[in-house]
Design a protein around this motif. Structure first.
Motif, mmCIF file in Angstrom:
data_model
loop_
_atom_site.group_PDB
_atom_site.id
_atom_site.type_symbol
_atom_site.label_atom_id
_atom_site.label_comp_id
_atom_site.label_asym_id
_atom_site.label_seq_id
_atom_site.Cartn_x
_atom_site.Cartn_y
_atom_site.Cartn_z
ATOM 1 N N THR A 468 12.486 48.154 51.339
ATOM 2 C CA THR A 468 13.069 48.054 50.006
ATOM 3 C C THR A 468 13.107 46.609 49.538
ATOM 4 N N LEU A 469 13.371 46.451 48.244
ATOM 5 C CA LEU A 469 13.529 45.108 47.699
ATOM 6 C C LEU A 469 14.701 44.403 48.364
ATOM 7 N N PHE A 470 15.797 45.137 48.586
ATOM 8 C CA PHE A 470 16.958 44.530 49.227
ATOM 9 C C PHE A 470 16.656 44.138 50.669
ATOM 10 N N SER A 471 15.861 44.938 51.382
ATOM 11 C CA SER A 471 15.553 44.607 52.775
ATOM 12 C C SER A 471 14.744 43.320 52.870
ATOM 13 N N HIS A 472 13.990 42.989 51.820
ATOM 14 C CA HIS A 472 13.234 41.734 51.800
ATOM 15 C C HIS A 472 14.116 40.544 51.424
ATOM 16 N N ALA A 473 14.946 40.729 50.393
ATOM 17 C CA ALA A 473 15.683 39.595 49.824
ATOM 18 C C ALA A 473 17.104 39.481 50.342
ATOM 19 N N GLY A 474 17.703 40.593 50.795
ATOM 20 C CA GLY A 474 19.074 40.556 51.283
ATOM 21 C C GLY A 474 20.073 40.246 50.187
ATOM 22 N N ARG A 475 21.107 39.512 50.515
ATOM 23 C CA ARG A 475 22.206 39.261 49.586
ATOM 24 C C ARG A 475 21.836 38.334 48.433
ATOM 25 N N ILE A 476 20.667 37.727 48.475
ATOM 26 C CA ILE A 476 20.275 36.822 47.397
ATOM 27 C C ILE A 476 20.270 37.556 46.063
ATOM 28 N N LEU A 477 19.747 38.780 46.041
ATOM 29 C CA LEU A 477 19.629 39.516 44.779
ATOM 30 C C LEU A 477 20.988 39.848 44.163
ATOM 31 N N PRO A 478 21.917 40.481 44.884
ATOM 32 C CA PRO A 478 23.204 40.770 44.239
ATOM 33 C C PRO A 478 23.987 39.518 43.868
ATOM 34 N N LEU A 479 23.869 38.455 44.664
ATOM 35 C CA LEU A 479 24.567 37.221 44.319
ATOM 36 C C LEU A 479 23.932 36.542 43.117
ATOM 37 N N LEU A 480 22.606 36.643 43.006
ATOM 38 C CA LEU A 480 21.938 36.126 41.815
ATOM 39 C C LEU A 480 22.367 36.912 40.587
ATOM 40 N N LEU A 481 22.434 38.240 40.715
ATOM 41 C CA LEU A 481 22.919 39.075 39.617
ATOM 42 C C LEU A 481 24.337 38.690 39.231
ATOM 43 N N ALA A 482 25.196 38.504 40.228
ATOM 44 C CA ALA A 482 26.581 38.133 39.943
ATOM 45 C C ALA A 482 26.658 36.777 39.247
ATOM 46 N N GLY A 483 25.884 35.820 39.726
ATOM 47 C CA GLY A 483 25.884 34.502 39.108
ATOM 48 C C GLY A 483 25.430 34.550 37.661
ATOM 49 N N LEU A 484 24.403 35.330 37.372
ATOM 50 C CA LEU A 484 23.914 35.449 35.997
ATOM 51 C C LEU A 484 24.962 36.106 35.099
ATOM 52 N N LEU A 485 25.656 37.115 35.625
ATOM 53 C CA LEU A 485 26.703 37.764 34.829
ATOM 54 C C LEU A 485 27.809 36.774 34.482
ATOM 55 N N VAL A 486 28.210 35.968 35.463
ATOM 56 C CA VAL A 486 29.269 34.980 35.221
ATOM 57 C C VAL A 486 28.816 33.938 34.197
ATOM 58 N N LEU A 487 27.624 33.399 34.391
ATOM 59 C CA LEU A 487 27.139 32.366 33.473
ATOM 60 C C LEU A 487 26.956 32.916 32.062
ATOM 61 N N PHE A 488 26.387 34.097 31.961
ATOM 62 C CA PHE A 488 26.161 34.685 30.644
ATOM 63 C C PHE A 488 27.494 35.011 29.974
ATOM 64 N N GLY A 489 28.440 35.541 30.772
ATOM 65 C CA GLY A 489 29.745 35.873 30.199
ATOM 66 C C GLY A 489 30.484 34.646 29.721
ATOM 67 N N TRP A 490 30.528 33.605 30.558
ATOM 68 C CA TRP A 490 31.205 32.377 30.146
ATOM 69 C C TRP A 490 30.493 31.701 28.976
ATOM 70 N N GLY A 491 29.167 31.718 29.012
ATOM 71 C CA GLY A 491 28.408 31.123 27.914
ATOM 72 C C GLY A 491 28.641 31.851 26.617
ATOM 73 N N LEU A 492 28.651 33.178 26.662
ATOM 74 C CA LEU A 492 28.899 33.970 25.464
ATOM 75 C C LEU A 492 30.326 33.748 24.954
ATOM 76 N N GLY A 493 31.268 33.600 25.889
ATOM 77 C CA GLY A 493 32.640 33.359 25.491
ATOM 78 C C GLY A 493 32.811 32.016 24.795
ATOM 79 N N ARG A 494 32.115 30.983 25.273
ATOM 80 C CA ARG A 494 32.206 29.670 24.650
ATOM 81 C C ARG A 494 31.570 29.692 23.256
ATOM 82 N N THR A 495 30.463 30.439 23.136
ATOM 83 C CA THR A 495 29.814 30.540 21.823
ATOM 84 C C THR A 495 30.723 31.198 20.809
ATOM 85 N N ARG A 496 31.412 32.261 21.243
ATOM 86 C CA ARG A 496 32.315 32.960 20.330
ATOM 87 C C ARG A 496 33.526 32.103 19.974
#
Length: 496
Positions: A468-496
């Motif tokens: 699977t994709l997860f078996s190749h990448a491991g925790r990098i993928l969910p942590l990358l997803l989490a980081g993007l959610l945080v950055l996008f959320g904070w960035g969107l909040g600052r814009t608003r």
């Protein structure tokens, strides 16, 4: 003051309700409602302290129900009364509640969609930290709630159980946005969640392909009190042998659970020959037992919790030593100090266990596929279950769920299913009291034996999926997803 106490009480109830989405209850709508309530309370707090308190109270209720099964383990500790188990549950829940508090404190100043995105990312990061700090305790990741939600659990093959935790929080946030009449954002989030769940149904529509490898998984229904009795070794061996099917022309793997022989099997040649005599010439036995670590003069200084592979002559073909040990269960931190006040580890014996080297893939003779062993709660650690560069064809989780209350055994099985989906590998589970099971590479239970029943599962090993994709990448993928959610959320909040 009365209003504040009322809000805290509702948060505590919401935390308990959110935990009802886990096995054995599987009431996942309550999880979404509980998380949505926590998000609502986070949005209305005025200070970081208020936000952290809200997250802690919610988390305390959430983990209190999710870890209540631990209290049963203290029934087998002679030096401490059984009621001390509930003190342990309360203290553990109070510690684990810190991680939801980190999430609410970090997202306090946001509202609307920015809050939802950042909340999902911060929850996932906090959950990842929970699996690392102080040896880690990643029990019941929120992503386990996705298993009964149509095909949403299949997403673990891409983003792991951690990534599913983010999706669960997003879905709960979608409900919150609808209640706040932010129709477009709420409907969009829930629509994406439903689409992911429906897409996950595709691999579940096909029958489970099977390999020629035959498994005999023996569940003897031997409890802790019987296992560690004076004649426990002999009684265990006799009962497991009685339940083990006799050999036939077809080669098979005979599997017994963790510490099925609660003694030093490598130093018991007569016992090994006795076990081997129950095997056909091409059969193998995989069972849990103990191994002593000795000084040059023969003095035992520690022990290992091990899985042995035996042939029909009682020879040891391979051994795996458990890496992740349970604090207070298999070793006692600051033993000298704690012994002085009457505390001891829960498993009997004066020697602490020492950890093994980590994940291993064991090659097996007679044409059997290579196996990746996991002993007991090693199966709850995502992304660290297989040997790097040497992928096994299947996973074997031998465990001693006799420690657990019934709900704990169900939760343990659910997390084992997550590991199979993440790695695309089938799994056999063997426990003395249940739930023993065979799980296919999509997390489906193809054969099982309920808790509190003695017998044998006779089944063929399911076939592995492609990596699977997860078996190749491991925790990098969910942590990358989490980081993007945080950055996008904070960035969107600052814009608003």
């Amino acid at each position: 003051m009365r209003h504040s106490a009322g809000r805290a009480g509702l948060l505590f109830v919401a935390g308990i309700a959110s935990s009802l989405g886990f096995a054995p209850w599987n009431l996942w709508p309550l999880t979404l409602i509980g998380i949505a309530w926590l998000i609502r309370e986070t949005a209305t707090t005025q200070t970081v302290r208020q936000a952290a308190k809200a997250g802690w109270v919610f988390g305390f209720g959430h983990f209190l129900l999710g870890t209540h099964w631990i209290a049963q383990a203290f029934q087998y500790q002679q030096d401490m009364p059984a009621w001390t188990g509930w003190i342990g549950v309360v203290l553990l829940s109070a510690y684990l509640a810190i991680f939801p508090a980190m999430t609410t404190a970090a997202t306090r100043r946001l509202t609307g969609l920015p809050l939802i995105l950042s909340f999902a990312g911060c929850w996932t990061i906090a959950e990842a930290l929970r699996g690392i700090l102080f040896s880690g305790f990643p029990w019941n990741p929120l992503g386990a709630v996705a298993l009964p939600m149509a095909g949403l659990g299949q997403g673990a093959a891409f983003v792991g159980g951690l990534g599913l935790s983010a999706l669960i929080v997003l879905a709960a946030g979608g409900l919150y946005l609808l209640v706040e009449r932010q129709w477009r954002a709420g409907a969009a989030i829930l629509g994406l969640t439903v689409a992911a769940a429906l897409a996950g149904l595709i691999p579940l529509r096909t029958a489970t392909p099977l390999t020629p490898a035959r498994l005999n998984i023996v569940q003897a229904d031997i409890g802790q009190d019987e296992k560690w009795s004076e004649d426990g070794v002999e009684r265990a061996a006799a009962k497991y042998l009685q339940l083990s099917p006799k050999p036939t022309r077809a080669a098979r793997l005979l599997i017994w659970p963790e510490a099925a022989i609660p003694d030093l099997l490598d130093e018991m040649p007569a016992m090994r020959r006795r076990l081997g005599a129950h095997l056909g010439p091409n059969d193998l036995m995989l069972l849990g037992a103990l191994k002593a670590i000795r000084e040059d003069d023969g003095t035992a200084i520690a022990a290992r919790n091990s899985l042995f592979v035996l042939d029909s002559e009682g020879g040891i073909l391979a051994r795996y030593d458990k890496k992740r040990l349970v604090p207070f269960g298999e070793f006692l931190p600051a033993r000298t100090l704690l012994n002085a006040i009457g505390l001891d580890r829960l498993a009997p014996g004066a020697l602490d266990f020492w950890p093994g080297p980590g994940p291993r893939t064991l090659p097996l003779p007679s044409g059997f596929p290579a196996v990746g062993p996991l002993i007991c709660y090693e199966v709850i650690f995502d992304g660290r279950v297989t040997e790097a560069g040497y992928r096994p064809a299947w996973l074997l989780n031998v465990s001693n769920d006799a420690w657990f209350a019934g709900a704990g055994a169900e939760m343990h099985l659910a997390q084992a299913r997550l590991r199979s989906i993440e790695e695309g590998l089938p799994m056999a589970r063997s426990t003395p009291t249940g739930i023993s099971a065979v799980i296919d590479a999509n997390g489906r239970v193809t054969a099982s034996m309920p808790r509190g029943q003695a017998g044998t599962i006779d089944a063929r090993l399911p076939q592995a999926n492609a990596p699977t994709l997860f078996s190749h990448a491991g925790r990098i993928l969910p942590l990358l997803l989490a980081g993007l959610l945080v950055l996008f959320g904070w960035g969107l909040g600052r814009t608003r």
